[in-house]
Design a protein around this motif. Sequence first.
Motif, PDB file in Angstrom:
ATOM      1  N   ALA A 196      28.891  77.773  47.220  1.00  0.00           N
ATOM      2  CA  ALA A 196      28.391  76.767  46.268  1.00  0.00           C
ATOM      3  C   ALA A 196      28.713  75.363  46.745  1.00  0.00           C
ATOM      4  N   LYS A 197      29.937  75.225  47.299  1.00  0.00           N
ATOM      5  CA  LYS A 197      30.357  73.912  47.801  1.00  0.00           C
ATOM      6  C   LYS A 197      29.487  73.472  48.965  1.00  0.00           C
ATOM      7  N   LEU A 198      29.253  74.407  49.897  1.00  0.00           N
ATOM      8  CA  LEU A 198      28.416  74.089  51.053  1.00  0.00           C
ATOM      9  C   LEU A 198      26.987  73.762  50.625  1.00  0.00           C
ATOM     10  N   ALA A 199      26.496  74.557  49.661  1.00  0.00           N
ATOM     11  CA  ALA A 199      25.137  74.305  49.177  1.00  0.00           C
ATOM     12  C   ALA A 199      25.046  72.945  48.516  1.00  0.00           C
ATOM     13  N   SER A 200      26.107  72.638  47.736  1.00  0.00           N
ATOM     14  CA  SER A 200      26.132  71.343  47.064  1.00  0.00           C
ATOM     15  C   SER A 200      26.160  70.206  48.066  1.00  0.00           C
ATOM     16  N   GLU A 201      27.008  70.358  49.087  1.00  0.00           N
ATOM     17  CA  GLU A 201      27.082  69.319  50.118  1.00  0.00           C
ATOM     18  C   GLU A 201      25.778  69.222  50.883  1.00  0.00           C
ATOM     19  N   GLY A 202      25.157  70.385  51.094  1.00  0.00           N
ATOM     20  CA  GLY A 202      23.893  70.371  51.821  1.00  0.00           C
ATOM     21  C   GLY A 202      22.808  69.674  51.049  1.00  0.00           C
ATOM     22  N   VAL A 203      22.863  69.744  49.705  1.00  0.00           N
ATOM     23  CA  VAL A 203      21.865  69.071  48.882  1.00  0.00           C
ATOM     24  C   VAL A 203      22.153  67.581  48.804  1.00  0.00           C
ATOM     25  N   LYS A 204      23.428  67.234  48.634  1.00  0.00           N
ATOM     26  CA  LYS A 204      23.792  65.838  48.428  1.00  0.00           C
ATOM     27  C   LYS A 204      23.610  64.991  49.675  1.00  0.00           C
ATOM     28  N   ALA A 205      23.967  65.580  50.832  1.00  0.00           N
ATOM     29  CA  ALA A 205      23.927  64.790  52.063  1.00  0.00           C
ATOM     30  C   ALA A 205      22.530  64.261  52.378  1.00  0.00           C
ATOM     31  N   PRO A 206      21.501  65.154  52.363  1.00  0.00           N
ATOM     32  CA  PRO A 206      20.170  64.630  52.629  1.00  0.00           C
ATOM     33  C   PRO A 206      19.726  63.632  51.575  1.00  0.00           C
ATOM     34  N   SER A 207      20.139  63.875  50.313  1.00  0.00           N
ATOM     35  CA  SER A 207      19.746  62.966  49.244  1.00  0.00           C
ATOM     36  C   SER A 207      20.309  61.570  49.474  1.00  0.00           C
ATOM     37  N   HIS A 208      21.597  61.498  49.768  1.00  0.00           N
ATOM     38  CA  HIS A 208      22.214  60.205  50.043  1.00  0.00           C
ATOM     39  C   HIS A 208      21.619  59.570  51.287  1.00  0.00           C
ATOM     40  N   ALA A 209      21.372  60.385  52.292  1.00  0.00           N
ATOM     41  CA  ALA A 209      20.791  59.861  53.530  1.00  0.00           C
ATOM     42  C   ALA A 209      19.394  59.309  53.277  1.00  0.00           C
ATOM     43  N   ALA A 210      18.633  60.027  52.443  1.00  0.00           N
ATOM     44  CA  ALA A 210      17.275  59.573  52.144  1.00  0.00           C
ATOM     45  C   ALA A 210      17.303  58.251  51.379  1.00  0.00           C
ATOM     46  N   ILE A 211      18.189  58.155  50.392  1.00  0.00           N
ATOM     47  CA  ILE A 211      18.300  56.921  49.613  1.00  0.00           C
ATOM     48  C   ILE A 211      18.724  55.761  50.503  1.00  0.00           C
ATOM     49  N   PHE A 212      19.681  56.014  51.390  1.00  0.00           N
ATOM     50  CA  PHE A 212      20.154  54.985  52.306  1.00  0.00           C
ATOM     51  C   PHE A 212      19.038  54.537  53.240  1.00  0.00           C
ATOM     52  N   SER A 213      18.247  55.502  53.705  1.00  0.00           N
ATOM     53  CA  SER A 213      17.121  55.178  54.589  1.00  0.00           C
ATOM     54  C   SER A 213      16.070  54.351  53.861  1.00  0.00           C
ATOM     55  N   ILE A 214      15.812  54.695  52.591  1.00  0.00           N
ATOM     56  CA  ILE A 214      14.854  53.937  51.782  1.00  0.00           C
ATOM     57  C   ILE A 214      15.323  52.496  51.609  1.00  0.00           C
ATOM     58  N   CYS A 215      16.611  52.330  51.301  1.00  0.00           N
ATOM     59  CA  CYS A 215      17.175  50.986  51.119  1.00  0.00           C
ATOM     60  C   CYS A 215      17.042  50.157  52.393  1.00  0.00           C
ATOM     61  N   LYS A 216      17.334  50.779  53.530  1.00  0.00           N
ATOM     62  CA  LYS A 216      17.236  50.058  54.801  1.00  0.00           C
ATOM     63  C   LYS A 216      15.786  49.694  55.113  1.00  0.00           C
ATOM     64  N   SER A 217      14.858  50.581  54.757  1.00  0.00           N
ATOM     65  CA  SER A 217      13.447  50.295  54.967  1.00  0.00           C
ATOM     66  C   SER A 217      12.988  49.132  54.092  1.00  0.00           C
ATOM     67  N   LEU A 218      13.468  49.101  52.830  1.00  0.00           N
ATOM     68  CA  LEU A 218      13.123  48.002  51.934  1.00  0.00           C
ATOM     69  C   LEU A 218      13.721  46.682  52.424  1.00  0.00           C
ATOM     70  N   VAL A 219      14.950  46.732  52.929  1.00  0.00           N
ATOM     71  CA  VAL A 219      15.585  45.529  53.473  1.00  0.00           C
ATOM     72  C   VAL A 219      14.788  44.998  54.664  1.00  0.00           C
ATOM     73  N   ALA A 220      14.368  45.908  55.544  1.00  0.00           N
ATOM     74  CA  ALA A 220      13.586  45.500  56.713  1.00  0.00           C
ATOM     75  C   ALA A 220      12.284  44.828  56.292  1.00  0.00           C
ATOM     76  N   GLY A 221      11.614  45.392  55.296  1.00  0.00           N
ATOM     77  CA  GLY A 221      10.373  44.797  54.810  1.00  0.00           C
ATOM     78  C   GLY A 221      10.593  43.439  54.171  1.00  0.00           C
ATOM     79  N   GLY A 222      11.689  43.310  53.405  1.00  0.00           N
ATOM     80  CA  GLY A 222      11.994  42.029  52.769  1.00  0.00           C
ATOM     81  C   GLY A 222      12.310  40.942  53.775  1.00  0.00           C
ATOM     82  N   VAL A 223      13.122  41.269  54.779  1.00  0.00           N
ATOM     83  CA  VAL A 223      13.461  40.296  55.827  1.00  0.00           C
ATOM     84  C   VAL A 223      12.202  39.878  56.578  1.00  0.00           C
ATOM     85  N   ALA A 224      11.352  40.840  56.890  1.00  0.00           N
ATOM     86  CA  ALA A 224      10.112  40.541  57.608  1.00  0.00           C
ATOM     87  C   ALA A 224       9.236  39.578  56.814  1.00  0.00           C
TER      88      ALA A 224
END
Length: 358
Positions: free
Chosen positions: A26-54
């Motif tokens: 359960a712990k591994l599954a939970s970590e497996g779900v959370k990690a991509p989610s956080h990574a995706a959110i972080f990637s979205i934020c960085k993409s928005l920052v790049a667009g704003g700076v541009a």
Amino acid sequence: MASEDVVGKSRSDSAVSTIVNLAEEAKLASEGVKAPSHAAIFSICKSLVAGGVAGGLSRTAVAPLERLKILLQVQNPHNIKYNGTLQGLKYIWRTEGFRGLFKGNGTNCARIVPNSAVKFFSYEQASRGILWLYRQQPGNEDASLTPLLRLGAGACAGIIAMSATYPMDMVRGRLTVQTDKSPYQYRGMFHALSTVLREEGARALYKGWLPSVIGVVPYVGLNFAVYESLKDWLVKSRPFGLVEDAELSVPIRLACGAAAGTVGQTVAYPLDVIRRRMQMVGWSNASSVVTGDGRAKASLEYNGMIDAFRKTVRNEGFRALYKGLVPNSVKVVPSIAIAFVTYESVKDVLGVEMRISD
């Protein structure tokens, strides 16, 4: 008894082991779900920052030309102050100084930064979605983005970004056309927003929205389609011995962006002129409606986009639909080029693997 104790202990150990294993899974599954989610959110934020700076960097670089373009679009045909690009810039410098060249740029950046962030991010998501739908059709399982699909994705991105930030664009237009000879009705962006809401109602913040949306479809759509298609052609045809998108140099990317901006703005420019004129309706303190002696003169009233087109052509001729095209062309070429190159460069710096070409 001893054997029963052993059996009981064995079962107990087995149960504990099972519970521990389930907990670990359960712990591994939970970590497996959370990690991509956080990574995706972080990637979205960085993409928005790049667009704003541009967006902020590209628009600030051409702010004087942007202001002159709007002044040419809305100036009174019976009281001509700006006769061309160089003369217009010199006139602004002489009458308002250096700060006059960048008047309205703060509001413009406050609008263009979120607009650009949403636009680039929306294009990436829309292109993914459109390509996924296209691949669901038989025979297209391995298809890639075509110029037409990129045009559709760019149009979707433009509509979303324009609608989300349109009130900022409306008040930016009014702030931009104020001069020393016109009464200063607005002291800043927030004062302009509150004043328009109080005096003209919430609907006034979306004056000219329809021609803006209609114009943004070919403009943003062609920008993305031409830019991405040119890069794709350069990579596939290999005129410079290139083998992948990453090898395209900054000058080549700038040239692709310049071509994209030129095509897009030429097609959509008349709608931009009509949008600006509709935004000025109901406001008598614009520089376009101030006579030679400084007195305010009533502006034309438009009953809609078609009526604005008809009155503009009837009163000033067809060429009025392209007022300010020269400074706009000079502005768009570096602006769009800088925006695309900055966006991709910032994403590289931030470590975002997905590029708009993908």
